[in-house]
Design an enzyme around this catalytic site. Structure first.
Site, mmCIF file in Angstrom:
data_model
loop_
_atom_site.group_PDB
_atom_site.id
_atom_site.type_symbol
_atom_site.label_atom_id
_atom_site.label_comp_id
_atom_site.label_asym_id
_atom_site.label_seq_id
_atom_site.Cartn_x
_atom_site.Cartn_y
_atom_site.Cartn_z
ATOM 1 N N ARG A 232 0.817 -1.210 0.000
ATOM 2 C CA ARG A 232 0.000 0.000 0.000
ATOM 3 C C ARG A 232 0.851 1.261 0.000
ATOM 4 O O ARG A 232 1.927 1.298 0.611
ATOM 5 C CB ARG A 232 -0.926 0.026 1.220
ATOM 6 C CG ARG A 232 -2.053 1.052 1.121
ATOM 7 C CD ARG A 232 -2.840 1.152 2.416
ATOM 8 N NE ARG A 232 -2.216 2.062 3.357
ATOM 9 C CZ ARG A 232 -2.661 2.273 4.592
ATOM 10 N NH1 ARG A 232 -3.713 1.600 5.039
ATOM 11 N NH2 ARG A 232 -2.059 3.135 5.380
ATOM 12 N N CYS A 236 -1.386 12.401 0.720
ATOM 13 C CA CYS A 236 -2.373 13.448 0.931
ATOM 14 C C CYS A 236 -2.424 14.350 -0.299
ATOM 15 O O CYS A 236 -1.392 14.870 -0.736
ATOM 16 C CB CYS A 236 -2.022 14.255 2.171
ATOM 17 S SG CYS A 236 -3.366 15.303 2.754
#
Length: 278
Positions: A232, A236
């Protein structure tokens, strides 16, 4: 075997130790393409010109790699200019009916209005790649742009970025944890339609708009995936009126995938109910 594509005639690239593309296992992985101009005759004109130049560079890179825009499987777009509608219009004209899966996010720190990278299938004249595009999985909110919800090729599923929409962009859970669960429900539904499931996800990329919500996101995410955790990346970015977006690459399941409704789910009764009522 890995093949690296270096400098290309007619494609201006940023100074970098990275190749323009890497070819491996029947797939092309491109570096990010930007609207880089050189010379007095190639000065900046407008955003639409940037988009066309980037897509032309991407096309040339794929052609040199043994692929084409028609065989693009997954596109990731980073914009600093918020004119998404104008981008979509040009993009749809370029790709026509061969729409890849796509994720589009806003970034702030870039001197370029747009950057695009993609994964594509290598074209073999003797055996063209089999590509299946899923436009809109049953029960899902309608897609909001020119992209496929998922593309299946080379035994893999490439999804577009999923958001916490239930029936529409305006129909989302109010709390963040509910939004995470709804996004993962949507991802699961698309994977099931593509012949895969959450247990066969190899890589997840998560885009959050609030870094303070990462811990809460991790809690829900760990509950959903249990012991079958994929690789993963989380970052942001800016996304249009939503808290998060999740995309993934998964393996196609040999045989029918588990039914996310009838099987005992990892994701809890609230998500099972959401899947049944979508």
């Amino acid at each position: 075997m890995i093949r690296r594509i270096g400098t290309l005639d007619g494609v201006n690239a940023l100074p970098s130790p990275s190749p323009q593309a890497v070819v491996a296992n029947g797939l092309v992985f491109t570096s990010g393409q930007v609207p880089l101009r050189t010379g007095p005759d190639e000065e900046y004109r407008n955003f639409a010109d940037d988009v066309r130049l980037v897509l032309a560079n991407l096309s040339a890179t794929l052609e040199a790699s043994g692929s084409s825009l028609n065989h693009a499987l997954k596109i990731t777009t980073f914009l600093t200019d918020p004119r998404l509608a104008e981008y979509n219009e040009i993009y749809a004209d370029v790709f026509g009916d061969n729409l890849p899966a796509r994720t589009t996010v806003m970034v702030s720190e870039s001197k370029y209005s747009i950057e695009i990278h993609c994964i594509a299938a290598v074209v073999d004249g003797q055996k063209p790649p089999l590509i299946r595009r899923i436009a809109n999985a049953p029960g899902m909110a309608p897609v909001l742009g020119p992209y496929s919800q998922a593309v299946v090729a080379n035994g893999m599923v490439f999804t577009s970025g999923q958001i916490p929409a239930r029936t529409s962009m305006q129909d989302q859970p109010e709390d963040f944890a509910g939004q995470v669960r709804q996004t993962l429900t949507n991802l699961e539904a698309i994977l099931h339609e593509a012949g895969s499931d959450l247990a066969h996800v190899a890589k997840v990329t998560t885009y959050l708009t609030d870094p303070e919500q990462l811990a809460e996101y991790n809690g829900v995410y760990a509950e959903v995936f249990g012991s079958t955790l994929p690789a993963r990346t989380s970052c942001c970015v800016g996304i249009w009126d939503i808290a998060l977006e999740i995309e993934c690459i998964a393996l196609v399941v040999d045989g029918p995938p588990e039914d996310p409704i009838s099987q005992e789910p990892k994701i809890g009764s609230d998500i099972r109910e959401a899947v049944q009522t979508c």
